[in-house]
Design an enzyme around this catalytic site. Sequence first.
Site, short mmCIF file in Angstrom:
data_model
loop_
_atom_site.label_atom_id
_atom_site.label_comp_id
_atom_site.label_asym_id
_atom_site.label_seq_id
_atom_site.Cartn_x
_atom_site.Cartn_y
_atom_site.Cartn_z
N ASN A 104 -24.60 -14.72 10.82
CA ASN A 104 -23.72 -15.88 10.66
C ASN A 104 -24.29 -17.18 11.21
O ASN A 104 -24.14 -18.24 10.62
CB ASN A 104 -22.33 -15.60 11.23
CG ASN A 104 -22.36 -15.27 12.70
OD1 ASN A 104 -23.32 -14.71 13.21
ND2 ASN A 104 -21.32 -15.65 13.41
N GLU A 164 -22.52 -9.10 22.59
CA GLU A 164 -21.59 -10.15 22.15
C GLU A 164 -21.03 -9.68 20.81
O GLU A 164 -21.76 -9.65 19.82
CB GLU A 164 -22.32 -11.49 22.02
CG GLU A 164 -22.89 -11.96 23.36
CD GLU A 164 -23.58 -13.32 23.31
OE1 GLU A 164 -23.84 -13.86 24.39
OE2 GLU A 164 -23.86 -13.83 22.21
N CYS A 176 -17.90 -15.89 15.25
CA CYS A 176 -17.15 -14.89 16.02
C CYS A 176 -16.01 -15.52 16.78
O CYS A 176 -15.06 -14.86 17.15
CB CYS A 176 -18.10 -14.19 16.98
SG CYS A 176 -18.91 -15.35 18.09
N GLU A 184 -23.51 -13.98 28.90
CA GLU A 184 -24.77 -14.71 28.83
C GLU A 184 -24.43 -16.19 29.00
O GLU A 184 -23.28 -16.56 29.12
CB GLU A 184 -25.50 -14.41 27.51
CG GLU A 184 -25.87 -12.92 27.41
CD GLU A 184 -26.91 -12.59 26.36
OE1 GLU A 184 -27.81 -13.41 26.10
OE2 GLU A 184 -26.83 -11.48 25.79
P1 NAD Z 1 -23.50 -6.06 12.25
O1 NAD Z 1 -23.07 -5.38 13.49
O2 NAD Z 1 -23.24 -5.40 10.96
O3 NAD Z 1 -25.07 -6.34 12.29
C1 NAD Z 1 -25.67 -7.04 13.33
C2 NAD Z 1 -27.10 -6.58 13.46
O4 NAD Z 1 -27.12 -5.23 13.88
C3 NAD Z 1 -27.91 -6.65 12.17
O5 NAD Z 1 -29.21 -7.08 12.49
C4 NAD Z 1 -27.91 -5.20 11.71
O6 NAD Z 1 -29.00 -4.85 10.91
C5 NAD Z 1 -27.98 -4.48 13.04
N1 NAD Z 1 -27.49 -3.10 13.02
C6 NAD Z 1 -26.50 -2.59 12.27
N2 NAD Z 1 -26.34 -1.27 12.56
C7 NAD Z 1 -27.24 -0.97 13.52
C8 NAD Z 1 -27.57 0.22 14.23
N3 NAD Z 1 -26.94 1.38 14.00
N4 NAD Z 1 -28.56 0.18 15.16
C9 NAD Z 1 -29.20 -0.99 15.41
N5 NAD Z 1 -28.95 -2.14 14.75
C10 NAD Z 1 -27.96 -2.14 13.83
O7 NAD Z 1 -22.85 -7.51 12.30
P2 NAD Z 1 -22.92 -8.65 11.20
O8 NAD Z 1 -22.10 -8.22 10.04
O9 NAD Z 1 -24.35 -9.02 10.99
O10 NAD Z 1 -22.22 -9.88 11.95
C11 NAD Z 1 -20.85 -10.11 11.94
C12 NAD Z 1 -20.20 -9.55 13.19
O11 NAD Z 1 -20.86 -10.08 14.33
C13 NAD Z 1 -18.75 -9.94 13.35
O12 NAD Z 1 -18.04 -8.84 13.86
C14 NAD Z 1 -18.79 -11.05 14.40
O13 NAD Z 1 -17.60 -11.23 15.11
C15 NAD Z 1 -19.90 -10.57 15.27
N6 NAD Z 1 -20.49 -11.68 16.03
C16 NAD Z 1 -20.22 -11.78 17.36
C17 NAD Z 1 -20.73 -12.85 18.10
C18 NAD Z 1 -20.44 -13.04 19.56
O14 NAD Z 1 -21.07 -13.90 20.18
N7 NAD Z 1 -19.52 -12.31 20.15
C19 NAD Z 1 -21.53 -13.79 17.47
C20 NAD Z 1 -21.78 -13.65 16.10
C21 NAD Z 1 -21.26 -12.57 15.38
O1 6OD Z 2 -22.70 -20.86 21.21
C1 6OD Z 2 -23.19 -19.78 21.57
O2 6OD Z 2 -23.99 -19.70 22.51
C2 6OD Z 2 -22.81 -18.55 20.87
N1 6OD Z 2 -23.32 -17.41 21.36
C3 6OD Z 2 -22.00 -18.62 19.80
C4 6OD Z 2 -21.56 -17.48 19.08
C5 6OD Z 2 -20.93 -17.65 17.91
C6 6OD Z 2 -20.51 -16.54 17.14
O3 6OD Z 2 -20.54 -16.48 15.94
#
Ligand code: NAD
Ligand code: 6OD
Length: 491
Positions: A160, A259, A293, A472
């Site tokens: 994202n 995260e 997120c 972090e």
């Molecule tokens: P995802 O968990 O599907 O994938 C994230 C990464 O993990 C990708 O690189 C993927 O290839 C890898 N991955 C998937 N399965 C794996 C496994 N079994 N072992 C190791 N790696 C693996 O997430 P997404 O769809 O790419 O992103 C969207 C999600 O991320 C949403 O739930 C969003 O809320 C969350 N997100 C959280 C934050 C935060 O800071 N808390 C920030 C951005 C996105």
């Molecule tokens: O701003 C940041 O440092 C951060 N980790 C943002 C995360 C956004 C989630 O999609």
Amino acid sequence: MRRGSRLVKVIQNYIDGKFVRGVHEFADVNPADGSVIAQVCEADRNLVDGAVRAARSALRGEWGRLGVRERAARLHKVADAIEARFDCFLAAEVADTGKPVSLARKLDIPRAAANFRIFADLIKAAGLESFQTETPDGNNALNYAVRKPLGVVGIITPWNLPLLLLTWKVAPALACGNTVVVKPSEETPATATLLAEVMQEAGIPNGVYNVVHGFGTNSTGEFLTQHPDVNAVTFTGESQTGATIMKMVAAGVKPVSFELGGKNAAVVFADCDFEETINGISDAVFLNTGQVCLCAERVYVEQKIFDRFVGGLKQKAESLKPGSPLESATNVGPLISKQHREKVLSYYKLAREEGAEVVTGGGVPSFGNSLDNGFFIQPTILTGLSESARCVKEEIFGPVCHISPFDTEEEAVRMANDTKYGLAASVWTSNLKRGHRVAQQMNVGITWVNCWFLRDLRTPFGGVGLSGIGREGGVHSLNFYSELNNICIRL
Ligand code: NAD
Ligand code: 6OD
């Protein structure tokens, strides 16, 4: 590579300072029009092994011997090089994600450079605790801690905010003297690879920054998290993926920083600055097509202004402009993939089945041109669902929110906290005391008052519950990416 009559770019892995292919390739798709923009080389177990070996060996080389001042200077050079290649990063990020160029120009690329600068400066200034200790025999001892790198850090990131989130982890990891193997999302491989070129230009020694491309399950992500010679894993992505990774690293008892997802609440009081709040909530719901997120998918509005608020946000949502990410007026891009659009549309359908009123949106826009092959979706506002509805409980990760009314502050706090997630919240009020009071009751890692996604990179960032493990940001990143060795000297 030649596809039909067009040359298609190949995105390679980067291991020990060299770009390398792999056995398999997969397509990198532009979500704005569905076109294939590159072929990506998938790293198999052997290549991941090679990347980890290179990273281990780099710890013993020039990088491991550099003093903090020189390490920080090189990270500033990385930031300089990102800025010098701003337009390349911008084009690559926009093509991979479909996000509006106006957004990536303001948010994603500047933050990548800022991530390197802040952690370069922080590591130079970071102090550690020391204690003068009275010993039982009436003498003294001196305790002080020193910071050492963890070693090889595995970094796995989502699609994202690809470069922003990758550099948010790479920068502090390198600042602390670690070496890294990064696996960017399979949907957005380009900017992590461009960053490899920047690392070379900035004098980061071979093996310090390695990139392996591929998928999660039974692929590169799993090979990396399972690797016995990786010392720590830092991950941003879905909560369910975090749980899977946790199992993988459990046997090695490795440090993890997670995260994860969110189902964030915004609480709007009748005394808020109405226009400012409509604009703020519109960003909080629709920015990056709701694929942040921190986005608010649950909005709680004081009953007295409920109808006015719903009308105001509807008007704002309908004024947003979906379109080509390259046009400066566009402020809504597509979702990342066909599959993700199917998921979000399934929630739009579920919302209707659960009895929601669809105030606006609920479908797919039509353009009459190649954008119809992309993965656009309408910004959507729902009302009328019960608090137990799946659309109010589960993370959708699209441009959608549900708005519920509340009568009292206590009720608003209770509803906002009624979730298994706990990443972020926002509170909108002109009553300063109430702002503090409500913010402090939120069971989340980050609460904004009268703003949203306003970042100071020194502050703690992370979530509670299903939203993550650890913090972090600032010194919290430095503490995660280093081991402290306490030294006790009898005086
Ligand atoms: P995802 O968990 O599907 O994938 C994230 C990464 O993990 C990708 O690189 C993927 O290839 C890898 N991955 C998937 N399965 C794996 C496994 N079994 N072992 C190791 N790696 C693996 O997430 P997404 O769809 O790419 O992103 C969207 C999600 O991320 C949403 O739930 C969003 O809320 C969350 N997100 C959280 C934050 C935060 O800071 N808390 C920030 C951005 C996105
Ligand atoms: O701003 C940041 O440092 C951060 N980790 C943002 C995360 C956004 C989630 O999609």
